[in-house]
Structures are given as C-alpha cells and as structure tokens.
Scaffold this motif. Structure first.
Motif, PDB file in Angstrom:
ATOM      1  N   GLN A 239      -7.626  17.300  66.608  1.00 37.50           N
ATOM      2  CA  GLN A 239      -8.052  18.694  66.473  1.00 37.50           C
ATOM      3  C   GLN A 239      -9.519  18.890  66.843  1.00 37.50           C
ATOM      4  N   ARG A 240     -10.321  17.838  66.737  1.00 38.20           N
ATOM      5  CA  ARG A 240     -11.754  17.951  67.046  1.00 38.20           C
ATOM      6  C   ARG A 240     -12.071  17.626  68.501  1.00 38.20           C
ATOM      7  N   THR A 241     -11.331  16.690  69.084  1.00 34.94           N
ATOM      8  CA  THR A 241     -11.686  16.196  70.412  1.00 34.94           C
ATOM      9  C   THR A 241     -10.719  16.652  71.503  1.00 34.94           C
ATOM     10  N   TRP A 242      -9.598  17.238  71.113  1.00 36.49           N
ATOM     11  CA  TRP A 242      -8.622  17.761  72.072  1.00 36.49           C
ATOM     12  C   TRP A 242      -8.277  19.193  71.700  1.00 36.49           C
ATOM     13  N   GLU A 243      -7.675  19.903  72.648  1.00 39.60           N
ATOM     14  CA  GLU A 243      -7.166  21.250  72.429  1.00 39.60           C
ATOM     15  C   GLU A 243      -5.688  21.281  72.827  1.00 39.60           C
ATOM     16  N   HIS A 244      -4.956  22.258  72.312  1.00 39.10           N
ATOM     17  CA  HIS A 244      -3.553  22.407  72.694  1.00 39.10           C
ATOM     18  C   HIS A 244      -3.235  23.876  72.919  1.00 39.10           C
ATOM     19  N   ALA A 245      -2.164  24.138  73.665  1.00 34.53           N
ATOM     20  CA  ALA A 245      -1.802  25.508  74.024  1.00 34.53           C
ATOM     21  C   ALA A 245      -0.321  25.567  74.366  1.00 34.53           C
ATOM     22  N   VAL A 246       0.253  26.759  74.195  1.00 33.99           N
ATOM     23  CA  VAL A 246       1.581  27.091  74.734  1.00 33.99           C
ATOM     24  C   VAL A 246       1.343  28.204  75.744  1.00 33.99           C
ATOM     25  N   PRO A 247       1.410  27.917  77.042  1.00 36.59           N
ATOM     26  CA  PRO A 247       1.026  28.919  78.036  1.00 36.59           C
ATOM     27  C   PRO A 247       2.117  29.968  78.265  1.00 36.59           C
ATOM     28  N   LYS A 248       1.698  31.128  78.747  1.00 35.66           N
ATOM     29  CA  LYS A 248       2.647  32.132  79.193  1.00 35.66           C
ATOM     30  C   LYS A 248       3.391  31.615  80.433  1.00 35.66           C
ATOM     31  N   THR A 249       4.549  32.207  80.706  1.00 38.42           N
ATOM     32  CA  THR A 249       5.297  31.854  81.908  1.00 38.42           C
ATOM     33  C   THR A 249       6.073  33.065  82.388  1.00 38.42           C
ATOM     34  N   THR A 250       6.205  33.177  83.697  1.00 37.55           N
ATOM     35  CA  THR A 250       7.030  34.240  84.272  1.00 37.55           C
ATOM     36  C   THR A 250       8.473  33.787  84.458  1.00 37.55           C
ATOM     37  N   ARG A 251       8.749  32.530  84.198  1.00 36.65           N
ATOM     38  CA  ARG A 251      10.113  32.028  84.305  1.00 36.65           C
ATOM     39  C   ARG A 251      10.942  32.533  83.127  1.00 36.65           C
ATOM     40  N   PRO A 252      12.249  32.755  83.327  1.00 32.59           N
ATOM     41  CA  PRO A 252      13.096  33.150  82.195  1.00 32.59           C
ATOM     42  C   PRO A 252      13.179  32.012  81.179  1.00 32.59           C
ATOM     43  N   VAL A 253      12.756  32.275  79.950  1.00 35.47           N
ATOM     44  CA  VAL A 253      12.824  31.270  78.884  1.00 35.47           C
ATOM     45  C   VAL A 253      13.387  31.931  77.626  1.00 35.47           C
ATOM     46  N   GLY A 254      14.113  31.168  76.852  1.00 34.69           N
ATOM     47  CA  GLY A 254      14.665  31.673  75.610  1.00 34.69           C
ATOM     48  C   GLY A 254      13.655  31.603  74.481  1.00 34.69           C
ATOM     49  N   PRO A 255      13.985  32.160  73.322  1.00 42.25           N
ATOM     50  CA  PRO A 255      13.065  32.187  72.186  1.00 42.25           C
ATOM     51  C   PRO A 255      12.914  30.818  71.536  1.00 42.25           C
ATOM     52  N   ARG A 256      11.757  30.592  70.933  1.00 43.05           N
ATOM     53  CA  ARG A 256      11.457  29.327  70.257  1.00 43.05           C
ATOM     54  C   ARG A 256      10.634  29.626  69.014  1.00 43.05           C
ATOM     55  N   ILE A 257      10.891  28.880  67.944  1.00 46.40           N
ATOM     56  CA  ILE A 257      10.084  28.946  66.726  1.00 46.40           C
ATOM     57  C   ILE A 257       9.476  27.576  66.484  1.00 46.40           C
ATOM     58  N   SER A 258       8.171  27.537  66.238  1.00 47.11           N
ATOM     59  CA  SER A 258       7.523  26.279  65.859  1.00 47.11           C
ATOM     60  C   SER A 258       7.092  26.367  64.400  1.00 47.11           C
ATOM     61  N   ILE A 259       7.245  25.253  63.696  1.00 39.17           N
ATOM     62  CA  ILE A 259       6.874  25.131  62.289  1.00 39.17           C
ATOM     63  C   ILE A 259       5.777  24.081  62.217  1.00 39.17           C
ATOM     64  N   GLN A 260       4.583  24.483  61.781  1.00 40.66           N
ATOM     65  CA  GLN A 260       3.435  23.579  61.770  1.00 40.66           C
ATOM     66  C   GLN A 260       3.066  23.225  60.336  1.00 40.66           C
ATOM     67  N   TYR A 261       3.194  21.961  60.002  1.00 36.98           N
ATOM     68  CA  TYR A 261       2.832  21.478  58.672  1.00 36.98           C
ATOM     69  C   TYR A 261       1.403  20.946  58.692  1.00 36.98           C
ATOM     70  N   ARG A 262       0.596  21.405  57.720  1.00 35.67           N
ATOM     71  CA  ARG A 262      -0.808  20.985  57.653  1.00 35.67           C
ATOM     72  C   ARG A 262      -1.145  20.558  56.224  1.00 35.67           C
ATOM     73  N   PRO A 263      -2.127  19.663  56.057  1.00 28.56           N
ATOM     74  CA  PRO A 263      -2.610  19.323  54.720  1.00 28.56           C
ATOM     75  C   PRO A 263      -3.499  20.427  54.168  1.00 28.56           C
ATOM     76  N   HIS A 264      -3.840  20.296  52.902  1.00 27.74           N
ATOM     77  CA  HIS A 264      -4.686  21.281  52.224  1.00 27.74           C
ATOM     78  C   HIS A 264      -6.024  21.460  52.960  1.00 27.74           C
ATOM     79  N   GLY A 265      -6.447  22.713  53.108  1.00 31.02           N
ATOM     80  CA  GLY A 265      -7.754  23.004  53.664  1.00 31.02           C
ATOM     81  C   GLY A 265      -7.863  22.888  55.157  1.00 31.02           C
ATOM     82  N   VAL A 266      -6.725  22.874  55.875  1.00 31.78           N
ATOM     83  CA  VAL A 266      -6.753  22.776  57.351  1.00 31.78           C
ATOM     84  C   VAL A 266      -5.969  23.965  57.890  1.00 31.78           C
ATOM     85  N   ARG A 267      -6.575  24.693  58.832  1.00 31.50           N
ATOM     86  CA  ARG A 267      -5.903  25.819  59.495  1.00 31.50           C
ATOM     87  C   ARG A 267      -6.259  25.836  60.968  1.00 31.50           C
TER      88      ARG A 267
END
Length: 213
Positions: A185-213
């Motif tokens: 989280q400190r030395t890298w970044e992450h992303a889910v980019p937009k796309t013009t391709r037909p894609v179906g819906p997705r849900i992501s569930i992110q588990y984090r420890p206390h005090g991290v957002r």
C-alpha cells in the motif's frame, strides 16, 4: 438489478471458502507482495446475486480536481461493530466466514484479525477506481495487508510501483482471491480501469485490519 452470466465452475448452490494452501505468492519489489488463489470462494455466482440485491449500496460524490464528481462505482462498508453483532448484521454469512478463514491463515504475518469489509459494485465498464494505495490510517507508515475477494464477471486489477512504472495485471472474478501485503500500500498503487469493451458486473469485497482504509 444487473444479472450475472455465471461461470460453469461456480454454478453451485453452496457458498463457502476453500483451502488456502494453494495460494501463490509473487514478490513485487520494495517489500511488497501479492498472494493469489483462483476460485477460492465456491458459489461465487450465487453470492454475487445475493449481494447485488440485498446490500444497501450507496452512490457517493467526492471532491476531485476542484469539483465534486460522482464516484464511478457503488459502495458499502461493514465495520467491526457489524461483525461483532453477528451474521444478521451482514448481507450474507459468507462475509464473516471468509474473514475468519483469512484471519486464521495470515495470523502469523498479520498479527491481528481482519476487522472490516468494504464492498465495491462495478456495474459495467464505465465503473472504475483510479490509481491509489490504501494509505489512510496505519497503511501510510506501516506494512499492512488487504485481502480482496471478487465475485461476478472478471475485471482487470492493475498494480504498479508508486509514482509510475510497468503494471502487473490480474484478472479477478468468479470467487478469486488476491491479497496485497508487505509494503504494497505504501510502495505500489492499484486500480480497476474503465473499459469500452462489454463487461458484466463485478463486486469486490476488501478485508482490512483495524485502522486501515
């Protein structure tokens, strides 16, 4: 509600997690790493339908570049009090079961339980999340860990060194698990980019420890 075109591999009634002994670790550099376990969550298609229908999704607006814009995805958050209140406070008991399984597996490295679950609903290719690291709270100064379980149709998750550089691409959906650990989280970044391709819906569930957002 958007409906999911299910995978033959997750077309089962039972929703639950599998073993984590097959998780594959990749070192990214600068102390960052990711673990991957494809198809870790069984019944991912059924869980997607339940979450899409029953989670109280929120459409948010945020200040960005001197103006207020729509957040290009729907959001929900379940905190420590929700997990302490029991399964009735969550949209499905699988959320609590996955948190427990992940906390047990990573107990030695994490040193504490996963405490919260943030949910993102990507309805189509117009929904996205920009490059970022989860650095609010302790993640700005300490190594931490974030576990992502994806249900629904696969979307690419990209990771790159903070400040730019070649990206690592992972396609996540249908119950796949990806864990970001170490200095990620400190030395890298992450992303889910937009796309013009037909894609179906997705849900992501992110588990984090206390005090991290």
């Amino acid at each position: 509600m958007l409906h999911l075109q299910g995978s033959l591999f997750d077309d089962v009634e039972e929703i639950g997690t599998g073993p984590l002994d097959g998780a594959r670790r990749t070192a990214l550099g600068d102390g960052a790493w990711i673990d991957e376990q494809p198809g870790w969550l069984r019944g991912a298609g059924a869980l997607f339908e339940r979450l899409a229908a029953e989670v109280p999704w929120q459409a948010e607006r945020r200040a960005m570049y001197e103006r207020v814009v729509d957040v290009p995805r729907l959001l929900a958050f379940y905190g420590e009090d929700d997990f302490a209140a029991g399964p009735d406070a969550l949209p499905h008991p699988a959320l609590a079961a996955a948190r427990t399984a992940l906390g047990t597996h990573y107990a030695d490295e994490l040193g504490e339980p996963f405490a919260t679950a943030g949910l993102c609903y990507y309805r189509d290719g117009r929904d996205s999340v920009a490059w970022h690291g989860d650095r609010l709270g302790r993640g700005d100064r300490q190594d931490t860990m974030i576990a992502i379980v994806s249900v629904g149709e696969p979307r690419p998750l990209l990771l790159r060194p903070r400040g730019g550089g070649p990206a690592v691409r992972r396609l996540l959906g249908h119950g796949d698990l990806l864990v970001m650990g170490g200095s990620c989280q400190r030395t890298w970044e992450h992303a889910v980019p937009k796309t013009t391709r037909p894609v179906g819906p997705r849900i992501s569930i992110q588990y984090r420890p206390h005090g991290v957002r």
